[in-house]
Design an enzyme around this catalytic site. Structure first.
Site, PDB file in Angstrom:
ATOM      1  N   CYS A   2       0.816  -1.136  -0.149  1.00  0.00           N
ATOM      2  CA  CYS A   2      -0.011   0.095   0.159  1.00  0.00           C
ATOM      3  C   CYS A   2       0.951   1.360  -0.042  1.00  0.00           C
ATOM      4  CB  CYS A   2      -0.754   0.036   1.264  1.00  0.00           C
ATOM      5  SG  CYS A   2      -2.252  -1.281   1.270  1.00  0.00           S
ATOM      6  N   ARG A  27       4.249  -0.588  -4.714  1.00  0.00           N
ATOM      7  CA  ARG A  27       3.644  -0.989  -3.419  1.00  0.00           C
ATOM      8  C   ARG A  27       2.592  -1.923  -3.410  1.00  0.00           C
ATOM      9  NH1 ARG A  27       6.806   1.458   0.607  1.00  0.00           N
ATOM     10  NH2 ARG A  27       5.709   0.757   2.210  1.00  0.00           N
ATOM     11  N   TRP A  73      -2.895  -2.913  -1.756  1.00  0.00           N
ATOM     12  CA  TRP A  73      -2.580  -4.122  -1.802  1.00  0.00           C
ATOM     13  C   TRP A  73      -3.601  -4.800  -0.889  1.00  0.00           C
ATOM     14  CZ3 TRP A  73      -1.109  -8.369   1.092  1.00  0.00           C
ATOM     15  CH2 TRP A  73      -0.607  -9.535   0.102  1.00  0.00           C
ATOM     16  N   ASN A  99      -2.142   2.376   5.550  1.00  0.00           N
ATOM     17  CA  ASN A  99      -1.172   1.407   5.465  1.00  0.00           C
ATOM     18  C   ASN A  99      -0.937   0.542   6.306  1.00  0.00           C
ATOM     19  OD1 ASN A  99       0.794  -0.480   4.220  1.00  0.00           O
ATOM     20  ND2 ASN A  99       2.284   1.100   3.992  1.00  0.00           N
ATOM     21  N   GLY A 100      -1.274  -0.918   6.303  1.00  0.00           N
ATOM     22  CA  GLY A 100      -1.038  -1.643   7.754  1.00  0.00           C
ATOM     23  C   GLY A 100      -2.088  -2.517   7.963  1.00  0.00           C
ATOM     24  N   GLU A 480      16.124 -19.659  -6.514  1.00  0.00           N
ATOM     25  CA  GLU A 480      15.804 -18.073  -6.787  1.00  0.00           C
ATOM     26  C   GLU A 480      15.300 -18.142  -8.263  1.00  0.00           C
ATOM     27  OE1 GLU A 480      15.253 -15.531  -5.598  1.00  0.00           O
ATOM     28  OE2 GLU A 480      15.648 -14.003  -7.043  1.00  0.00           O
ATOM     29  N   LYS A 484      11.700 -16.529  -9.473  1.00  0.00           N
ATOM     30  CA  LYS A 484      11.477 -15.464 -10.463  1.00  0.00           C
ATOM     31  C   LYS A 484      10.539 -16.000 -11.473  1.00  0.00           C
ATOM     32  CE  LYS A 484      12.872 -12.610  -9.125  1.00  0.00           C
ATOM     33  NZ  LYS A 484      13.433 -12.713  -7.793  1.00  0.00           N
ATOM     34  N   GLU A 487       7.081 -15.880  -9.922  1.00  0.00           N
ATOM     35  CA  GLU A 487       6.696 -14.598  -9.924  1.00  0.00           C
ATOM     36  C   GLU A 487       6.074 -13.814 -11.098  1.00  0.00           C
ATOM     37  OE1 GLU A 487       9.026 -12.404  -6.027  1.00  0.00           O
ATOM     38  OE2 GLU A 487      10.234 -13.153  -7.980  1.00  0.00           O
ATOM     39  N   HIS A 503      14.874 -38.443  -4.369  1.00  0.00           N
ATOM     40  CA  HIS A 503      14.337 -38.670  -3.323  1.00  0.00           C
ATOM     41  C   HIS A 503      12.758 -38.189  -3.553  1.00  0.00           C
ATOM     42  CE1 HIS A 503      17.770 -39.701  -1.392  1.00  0.00           C
ATOM     43  NE2 HIS A 503      18.396 -38.764  -1.501  1.00  0.00           N
ATOM     44  N   LYS A 602       5.755  -5.283  -3.616  1.00  0.00           N
ATOM     45  CA  LYS A 602       7.234  -4.947  -3.620  1.00  0.00           C
ATOM     46  C   LYS A 602       7.532  -5.086  -2.122  1.00  0.00           C
ATOM     47  CE  LYS A 602      11.610  -4.083  -5.182  1.00  0.00           C
ATOM     48  NZ  LYS A 602      11.929  -5.172  -5.507  1.00  0.00           N
TER      49      LYS A 602
HETATM   50  C1  G6P Z   1       8.240  -9.250  -1.467  1.00  0.00           C
HETATM   51  C2  G6P Z   1       8.693  -9.015  -2.876  1.00  0.00           C
HETATM   52  C3  G6P Z   1      10.053  -9.945  -3.180  1.00  0.00           C
HETATM   53  C4  G6P Z   1      11.002  -9.775  -1.968  1.00  0.00           C
HETATM   54  C5  G6P Z   1      10.301  -9.840  -0.620  1.00  0.00           C
HETATM   55  C6  G6P Z   1      11.566  -9.563   0.513  1.00  0.00           C
HETATM   56  O1  G6P Z   1       7.668 -10.649  -1.572  1.00  0.00           O
HETATM   57  O2  G6P Z   1       7.825  -9.498  -3.796  1.00  0.00           O
HETATM   58  O3  G6P Z   1      10.343  -9.641  -4.185  1.00  0.00           O
HETATM   59  O4  G6P Z   1      12.022 -10.626  -2.445  1.00  0.00           O
HETATM   60  O5  G6P Z   1       9.373  -9.398  -0.715  1.00  0.00           O
HETATM   61  O6  G6P Z   1      11.512  -8.265   0.456  1.00  0.00           O
HETATM   62  P1  G6P Z   1      12.771  -7.391   1.152  1.00  0.00           P
HETATM   63  O7  G6P Z   1      12.598  -6.103   0.930  1.00  0.00           O
HETATM   64  O8  G6P Z   1      12.530  -7.888   2.519  1.00  0.00           O
HETATM   65  O9  G6P Z   1      13.974  -8.001   0.789  1.00  0.00           O
END
Ligand code: G6P
Length: 607
Positions: A2, A27, A73, A99-100, A480, A484, A487, A503, A602
């Site tokens: 947010c 955000r 969000w 926000n929160g 990772e 990616k 996501e 396994h 984000k």
């Molecule tokens: C969210 C984002 C990810 C990020 C994660 C941790 O889920 O979508 O891309 O890796 O938060 O964020 P940070 O700011 O703590 O690295």
């Protein structure tokens, strides 16, 4: 998570608010709205959808020189027009953005409803507007101060009242809020990107603080009316850093920035004379560093994968027992804080709620917690006991890329520092230092292979499932790579240690499920090739990420993405960049919104 923006000044507020919201859209982007005040009247425009949809319904002649805005969000209540912020009280005189999460909203809502308040949304946030309204006796700041202690949960709030033109009250508890100081204008926002076109002077609020702004200035205090003097900080980021700079998306720009961002992360931190890393912000003496017997790294998402790589490296190179843990799990497991353990929290944004709360829990138990963060002035660096800024510049795309490689750079330097203080010789230290120094050039080489990676991505992007497999330092990189792809392309992908597939996951292998194998030229190479053969024997398609000049992989892999040969410890960098590009090109080919993928945000500032 947010985005909040507020403006008081001389400009047309709607334009400033819409521009600020556009910058904050990363955000959260499921709905948005603004409320603008003029001559004792508040006008709210809000809708489901992105800022461009909001912009299309905001009247061009909407008058007013102050107002608040929000990009959402969703947490409480589905994504629709009514649940979009701002929310108002019954009279429409008070308008708020939040926000929160207000945890006790249902209790407060019941009480307010029994007092005759009528709610229009399903959100937790609307309760704030009604609560402030019920406590209002002609002074908005006073009403917010009375309301704040009644709210349980987290909030960054901005609030206006029709009868107090030109005034915004902000309150912070657990969700970021920063104010910007201009000439005859003031800004309030959940992060500085919203105001960077107008001012570089920022004041970061702390939990429990209330701010009152009007066009000419601000006052900060707490709920007991105690005045608080705040430090004005300078925002270092350049405006062009938050623009796309000729790239079609922020994500592509950020992937291609990595030679530069990694260089920035190491700048001034390589001490060649004594072959070690120099990290000034740790706030620890040499003897304190020498006493460290265990390192625990705590993070979530992509940052967690950086933590996993670092834990492996610290253990193998610096010989310090090290573990990586998910912050969301640490907080609730009643963590044991060992004597002589050093904790790191890793977070690009410095605001992630899971990580922030884990840090506070560890600190309550007496732990020393260092932060590895990107956003200067964010909550984690301010509350941690020291740490390292990675200086990546703003990362706007929701999927993290350049922050990952910069986090690794900082953690590699820390590993070198710890190893050199212990057993590592000057010569061995120099080799690691030179390897780290060569990273920008090597990453640039990987990026120059982007077209070949695009071809492979286009060949495979119609598949619905993928496995990503690596070992050792590159096992977290496989995780990772899978993250990616999930996501941004919405393709189902799982990461495993290549050794683990036998396994269980091997049951998934068939012609429809390709495997991406990470095959660096290191001591585990032959083991990885054995796993590749097992997959091949079951007719699984194989893409190999491998080093130039090794023909034997040709026979097994259907496609090969080549990376340059390097010191073993550098492969996580050289493997992750092609995986970022692979996910990116798959997502683009499938027509996805790579910068703002569905359901994500984000900076996740709620649990
Ligand atoms: C969210 C984002 C990810 C990020 C994660 C941790 O889920 O979508 O891309 O890796 O938060 O964020 P940070 O700011 O703590 O690295």
């Amino acid at each position: 998570m947010c985005g909040i923006v507020g403006y008081c000044g001389v400009k047309q507020a709607s334009e400033v608010l819409l521009e600020g919201l556009k910058r904050l859209e990363y955000r959260g982007y499921d709905s948005a709205g603004i409320c603008v005040g003029e001559g004792g009247c508040l006008t709210t425009v809000k809708c489901k959808g992105k800022i461009r949809e909001l912009r299309s319904i905001v009247p061009v002649d909407l008058k007013g020189t102050y107002g608040i805005g929000h990009t959402r969000w969703a947490t409480h209540g589905e994504v629709n027009d009514q649940n979009a912020h701002p929310h108002s009280d019954c009279s429409g005189n008070i308008s708020i953005v939040h926000n929160g999460i207000i945890e006790n909203y249902s209790v407060l809502k019941e009480k307010l409803q029994s007092d005759g308040h009528v709610f229009k949304s399903d959100t937790d946030s609307e309760v704030i507007a009604h609560l402030v309204s019920s406590l209002y006796t002609g002074d908005l700041e006073k009403a917010v101060k009375l309301a704040a202690p009644l709210l349980k949960g987290t909030y960054g709030i901005a609030c206006v009242h029709a009868d107090e033109p030109g005034v915004i009250i902000g309150a912070r508890n657990g969700s970021p809020l920063v104010l910007g100081i201009g000439n005859d204008e003031m800004f309030l926002a959940s992060d500085v990107t919203a105001m960077m076109s107008y001012t570089r002077q920022a004041v970061y609020l702390e939990d429990g603080e209330i701010v009152r702004i009007d066009a000419h200035g601000y006052t900060t205090s707490d709920v007991t009316d105690r005045a608080i003097t705040k430090k004005i900080e300078h925002i270092d980021w350049e405006l062009q850093e938050i623009e796309k700079g000729g790239f079609p998306t922020y994500m592509e720009k950020e992937i291609f920035e990595q030679p530069l961002s990694v260089e920035r992360a190491m700048k001034g931190r390589l001490d060649k004379e004594i072959a070690t890393g120099h990290l000034g912000g740790l706030n620890m003496t040499s003897s304190e560093l020498l006493n460290v017997e265990r390192v625990k790294l705590v993070a979530t998402g992509t940052s967690y994968h950086a933590a996993m790589v670092a834990a492996y490296l610290l253990e193998t190179v610096a010989r310090i027992p090290s573990t990586a843990e998910l912050s969301s799990e640490v907080r609730y497991k009643n963590p044991v804080v060992e004597r002589n353990a050093l904790h790191f929290v890793i977070s690009q944004s410095g605001e992630t709620a899971d990580t922030l709360y884990a840090m506070r829990e560890l600190q309550r138990k007496g732990a020393r917690v260092l932060g590895i963060c990107n956003v200067v002035g964010s909550t984690i660096p301010r509350e941690s006991d020291g740490g390292v800024y990675i200086h990546s510049g703003p990362e706007i795309a929701v999927a993290s890329t350049k922050a990952f490689t910069s986090q690794l750079t900082a953690l590699y330097l820390f590993t070198l520092l710890m190893a050199r203080m212990r057993h590592l010789s000057f010569e061995a230290g120099s080799r690691i230092l030179e390897a780290i120094e060569s990273l920008p050039g090597l990453i640039a080489q990987v990026l120059s292979n982007a077209d070949a990676i695009k071809t492979v991505a286009h060949k495979y992007c119609a598949h619905g499932n993928f496995l990503f497999l690596g070992r050792g330092l590159n096992y977290p990189v496989a995780l990772e790579g899978a993250l990616k792809l999930k996501e941004i392309s919405y393709i189902h992908a799982e990461g495993y240690s290549a050794a683990e597939i036998k396994h269980g996951p091997i049951a998934l292998i068939n012609e429809e499920t390709p495997s991406m194998f990470l095959v660096p030229d290191d001591r585990l190479r032959d083991k990885v090739i054995t796993s590749m053969k097992e997959v091949k024997a079951r007719k699984g398609k194989i893409i190999a990420l491998a080093v130039n000049g090794h023909g034997d992989i040709d026979e097994i892999a259907d496609d090969i993405i080549y990376v340059p040969k390097a010191n073993d410890i550098l492969y996580p960098f050289l493997m992750v960049v092609p995986l970022q590009l692979f996910a990116y090109y798959c997502a683009r080919k499938l027509g996805r919104d790579v910068d703002q993928p569905r359901n994500l945000a984000k900076s996740v500032t709620v649990e």
